[in-house]
Design an enzyme around this catalytic site. Structure first.
Site, PDB file in Angstrom:
ATOM      1  N   ILE A   1       0.842  -1.206   0.000  1.00 53.03           N
ATOM      2  CA  ILE A   1       0.000   0.000   0.000  1.00 53.03           C
ATOM      3  C   ILE A   1       0.871   1.249   0.000  1.00 53.03           C
ATOM      4  O   ILE A   1       0.615   2.207  -0.735  1.00 53.03           O
ATOM      5  CB  ILE A   1      -0.957  -0.023   1.201  1.00 53.03           C
TER       6      ILE A   1
ATOM      7  N   PRO B   1     -24.229  -5.428 -34.612  1.00 51.47           N
ATOM      8  CA  PRO B   1     -25.387  -6.214 -35.040  1.00 51.47           C
ATOM      9  C   PRO B   1     -26.650  -6.025 -34.197  1.00 51.47           C
ATOM     10  O   PRO B   1     -27.690  -6.568 -34.543  1.00 51.47           O
ATOM     11  CB  PRO B   1     -24.879  -7.652 -34.930  1.00 51.47           C
TER      12      PRO B   1
ATOM     13  N   ASP C   1     -30.153   3.561 -40.132  1.00 52.70           N
ATOM     14  CA  ASP C   1     -30.752   2.510 -40.957  1.00 52.70           C
ATOM     15  C   ASP C   1     -31.774   1.712 -40.180  1.00 52.70           C
ATOM     16  O   ASP C   1     -31.796   1.745 -38.962  1.00 52.70           O
ATOM     17  CB  ASP C   1     -29.643   1.512 -41.298  1.00 52.70           C
TER      18      ASP C   1
ATOM     19  N   LYS D   1     -34.293   1.333 -45.449  1.00 51.04           N
ATOM     20  CA  LYS D   1     -35.051   0.816 -46.585  1.00 51.04           C
ATOM     21  C   LYS D   1     -35.742  -0.440 -46.123  1.00 51.04           C
ATOM     22  O   LYS D   1     -35.169  -1.247 -45.409  1.00 51.04           O
ATOM     23  CB  LYS D   1     -34.091   0.450 -47.723  1.00 51.04           C
TER      24      LYS D   1
ATOM     25  N   ASP E   1     -20.982  -3.393 -39.773  1.00 54.39           N
ATOM     26  CA  ASP E   1     -19.807  -2.628 -40.191  1.00 54.39           C
ATOM     27  C   ASP E   1     -20.158  -1.857 -41.472  1.00 54.39           C
ATOM     28  O   ASP E   1     -20.765  -2.420 -42.381  1.00 54.39           O
ATOM     29  CB  ASP E   1     -18.646  -3.603 -40.459  1.00 54.39           C
TER      30      ASP E   1
ATOM     31  N   ILE F   1     -19.098  -3.482 -44.852  1.00 56.40           N
ATOM     32  CA  ILE F   1     -19.495  -4.829 -45.256  1.00 56.40           C
ATOM     33  C   ILE F   1     -20.964  -4.784 -45.658  1.00 56.40           C
ATOM     34  O   ILE F   1     -21.839  -4.588 -44.805  1.00 56.40           O
ATOM     35  CB  ILE F   1     -19.221  -5.853 -44.135  1.00 56.40           C
TER      36      ILE F   1
ATOM     37  N   THR G   1     -19.406  -6.754 -37.468  1.00 53.94           N
ATOM     38  CA  THR G   1     -20.314  -7.161 -38.541  1.00 53.94           C
ATOM     39  C   THR G   1     -21.196  -8.320 -38.083  1.00 53.94           C
ATOM     40  O   THR G   1     -20.847  -9.054 -37.148  1.00 53.94           O
ATOM     41  CB  THR G   1     -19.498  -7.516 -39.802  1.00 53.94           C
ATOM     42  N   ALA G   2     -22.353  -8.471 -38.763  1.00 53.88           N
ATOM     43  CA  ALA G   2     -23.322  -9.494 -38.353  1.00 53.88           C
ATOM     44  C   ALA G   2     -22.668 -10.874 -38.252  1.00 53.88           C
ATOM     45  O   ALA G   2     -22.965 -11.631 -37.326  1.00 53.88           O
ATOM     46  CB  ALA G   2     -24.480  -9.523 -39.329  1.00 53.88           C
TER      47      ALA G   2
ATOM     48  N   MET H   1     -28.324 -11.181 -46.048  1.00 54.41           N
ATOM     49  CA  MET H   1     -29.518 -10.884 -46.853  1.00 54.41           C
ATOM     50  C   MET H   1     -30.027 -12.122 -47.588  1.00 54.41           C
ATOM     51  O   MET H   1     -30.452 -12.041 -48.740  1.00 54.41           O
ATOM     52  CB  MET H   1     -29.209  -9.768 -47.886  1.00 54.41           C
TER      53      MET H   1
ATOM     54  N   GLY I   1     -29.679 -11.824 -34.579  1.00 58.03           N
ATOM     55  CA  GLY I   1     -28.493 -12.205 -33.815  1.00 58.03           C
ATOM     56  C   GLY I   1     -28.058 -11.135 -32.818  1.00 58.03           C
ATOM     57  O   GLY I   1     -28.182  -9.949 -33.088  1.00 58.03           O
TER      58      GLY I   1
HETATM   59  N1  SAH Z   1     -23.248  -3.795 -42.707  1.00 58.87           N
HETATM   60  C1  SAH Z   1     -23.975  -4.889 -42.121  1.00 58.87           C
HETATM   61  C2  SAH Z   1     -24.679  -5.728 -43.147  1.00 58.87           C
HETATM   62  C3  SAH Z   1     -25.741  -5.007 -43.896  1.00 58.87           C
HETATM   63  S1  SAH Z   1     -26.578  -6.061 -45.014  1.00 58.87           S
HETATM   64  C4  SAH Z   1     -23.021  -5.725 -41.269  1.00 58.87           C
HETATM   65  O1  SAH Z   1     -21.805  -5.542 -41.351  1.00 58.87           O
HETATM   66  O2  SAH Z   1     -23.512  -6.569 -40.512  1.00 58.87           O
HETATM   67  C5  SAH Z   1     -27.952  -6.549 -44.062  1.00 58.87           C
HETATM   68  C6  SAH Z   1     -27.859  -8.014 -43.665  1.00 58.87           C
HETATM   69  O3  SAH Z   1     -26.998  -8.169 -42.553  1.00 58.87           O
HETATM   70  C7  SAH Z   1     -29.161  -8.613 -43.206  1.00 58.87           C
HETATM   71  O4  SAH Z   1     -29.981  -8.977 -44.287  1.00 58.87           O
HETATM   72  C8  SAH Z   1     -28.675  -9.809 -42.436  1.00 58.87           C
HETATM   73  O5  SAH Z   1     -28.301 -10.837 -43.308  1.00 58.87           O
HETATM   74  C9  SAH Z   1     -27.419  -9.287 -41.799  1.00 58.87           C
HETATM   75  N2  SAH Z   1     -27.650  -8.877 -40.404  1.00 58.87           N
HETATM   76  C10 SAH Z   1     -27.441  -7.672 -39.887  1.00 58.87           C
HETATM   77  N3  SAH Z   1     -27.711  -7.658 -38.565  1.00 58.87           N
HETATM   78  C11 SAH Z   1     -28.102  -8.902 -38.249  1.00 58.87           C
HETATM   79  C12 SAH Z   1     -28.519  -9.534 -37.049  1.00 58.87           C
HETATM   80  N4  SAH Z   1     -28.584  -8.870 -35.901  1.00 58.87           N
HETATM   81  N5  SAH Z   1     -28.846 -10.844 -37.089  1.00 58.87           N
HETATM   82  C13 SAH Z   1     -28.792 -11.522 -38.234  1.00 58.87           C
HETATM   83  N6  SAH Z   1     -28.396 -10.986 -39.395  1.00 58.87           N
HETATM   84  C14 SAH Z   1     -28.058  -9.685 -39.410  1.00 58.87           C
END
Ligand code: SAH
Length: 468
Positions: A23, A225, A248, A270, A303, A306, A331-332, A383, A412
């Protein structure tokens, strides 16, 4: 207020530390960092203390404490395990109005050590009046994440320009607006990412053009995600200082709630088959808002680079001379794989992983199928919900075994996550029966079978939501 926080200049001043254990050592480190000259007295010294004392030229006297030890001390610290001795030291110091700290005994202290977030020359001190050092440490951890390590460099930069800014901007309100823009805008961001020279150049430019008003900037930020805990510190910081946020459909409500309360939130998402705000429109909005001097945050699911059209947006910004920054997000594929317990690569099962768009036009998917059926790779389809049947059928017809493990992860990383595990032949039927809704991610390959092995122990998500 029980205590008045003051910052103590100890440079070259003498401090007495009584005690030679861990200490005492911790206090000595702080005192040494503050430039004080340390005298120590102790019956015993730990080897660590001795090593540090030698390195820092701390005077050590191995003997009992004497009242005269506190002569000329600017601060006295009692860090011995002898309570009686600690009390005696406290009384002697107090009688002579010398600030005294007795470790772990607030009643004997006239000064207490705060928990410190050190961004020298900026410092944040957190005190709980001796009630709970643990709480102070927790608060410190939060503050540590809120203020990047480079805050000190930012303060230094401000110090460097303080006089010239004062001379150039004589009006106090203009000066204040200028500094706010420096600390929360592109200059600070340059400092945080280690681009000191660019930061200086930008600050000088802004100073030159300060009469023209403030300049805007765009932050292209990955929101991850869904689970807000998966945001980066940088994303959160920019979210808390942006003026306008364009987001988005994939940006979760929990994430949006972390945006600064008085920022304008603009939805530019969209829906499938429906394009309320087209890409050109989004690009133009980013440029227009930035030109009006706003700090514009473009928040994107996962991301930005991606399947996020991030590349197109920054190209348009560059064409319009708008400064921007890109902040990566989880990313997802990474988020869903982790939370579902499916390693994307594995020494025994997959040496590579591919991220593929499964977005189909009129039920057709134009992909390089022969490359996708190579052994030992993991396929991740973004997608792909609508095209799931086509994806599985094409992979099988190009030679991928129908028993190849395949999973679909719905929403997810959110608390509503569902994971459907099957094989190429049967996944579409399983998913159809479950009425899964976007966003969903498809993972195909032998790594998927590890889900069963790992799911039980995987605490990333609540057990109820682990599998359907
Ligand atoms: N830029 C994003 C992807 C955009 S395209 C990234 O890096 O994750 C959109 C697609 O991402 C969706 O159609 C799905 O396939 C996927 N996605 C994004 N979030 C998700 C989630 N929480 N669970 C499952 N798929 C997801």
């Amino acid at each position: 207020m029980d205590y008045l926080p003051l910052f103590h200049n100890l440079k070259g001043r003498r401090c007495l530390v009584v005690g030679g254990g861990d200490i005492a050592l911790r206090k000595c480190r702080l005192l040494a960092a503050a430039g004080s000259e340390i005298d120590s007295v102790a019956l015993d010294y730990s080897p660590e203390f001795t090593a540090f004392a030698n390195e820092q030229r701390i005077t050590m006297q191995q003997r009992g404490f004497q009242a005269s030890d506190i002569d000329r001390a600017a601060l006295v610290i009692a860090a011995t395990s002898d309570e009686q001795l600690n009390t005696q030291i406290s009384q002697l110091a107090k009688a002579r109005d010398i600030p005294v700290n007795v470790v772990d005994n607030p009643a004997l202290c006239s000064v207490v050590f705060p928990s410190i977030v050190d961004r020298s020359p900026v410092q944040i001190a957190i005190g709980t009046g001796g009630t709970s050092p643990v709480l102070a440490r927790l608060m410190r951890r939060k503050l540590e994440s809120l203020f990047p390590a480079a805050y000190g460099r930012l303060a230094q930069l401000a110090g460097q320009y303080r006089q010239s800014v004062k001379q150039k901007l004589t009006d106090e309100a203009t000066r204040k607006a200028f500094w706010e823009q420096v600390f929360e805008g592109p200059v600070a961001e340059r400092v945080f990412s280690g681009q000191q020279q660019q930061a200086e150049r930008l600050l000088e430019q802004q100073l030159q053009s300060s009469e023209d008003g403030v300049n805007g900037e765009v932050y292209l930020v990955g929101a991850g995600p869904g689970d807000p805990d998966l945001l980066t510190f940088k994303a959160l910081r920019l979210m808390q200082q942006a003026d306008i946020v364009l987001y988005d459909r994939l940006v979760s409500k929990e994430v949006r709630e972390l945006v600064r309360r008085d920022a304008d939130l603009v939805y530019v998402g969209k829906k499938e088959g429906d394009h309320p705000v087209n890409q050109d429109n989004i690009n133009q909005k980013l440029v227009d808002f930035a030109k009006q001097g706003h700090r514009v945050l473009r928040l994107k699911g996962g991301d930005p680079f991606i399947f996020g059209r991030g590349g197109e947006e920054i190209a348009f910004l560059a064409d319009n001379n708008i400064p921007f920054q890109v902040v990566p997000g989880i990313t997802a594929a990474s988020g869903c794989a982790s939370y579902a317990g499916i390693p994307l690569t594995h020494r025994d099962h997959a040496q590579s992983v591919r991220f593929i768009t499964g977005h189909s036009k009129d039920g057709k998917l134009n992909l390089a199928w022969p490359e996708l059926v190579m052994p030992n790779q993991t396929l991740v389809f973004y997608m792909g919900l609508n095209g799931l049947e086509t994806i599985c059928r094409e992979l099988m017809s190009h030679g991928l075994d129908k028993t190849t493990p395949a999973a679909l992860i719905e929403k997810g990383t959110s608390y509503r996550q569902r994971v459907f595990v099957s094989d190429l032949a049967n996944l579409p039927e399983k998913v159809r029966a479950s009425n899964a809704k976007a966003p969903t991610l498809i993972i195909i390959g032998h790594v998927v079978q590890l889900h069963h092995q790992l799911a039980w122990f995987n605490k990333s998500i609540t057990p109820d939501n682990k599998e359907s």
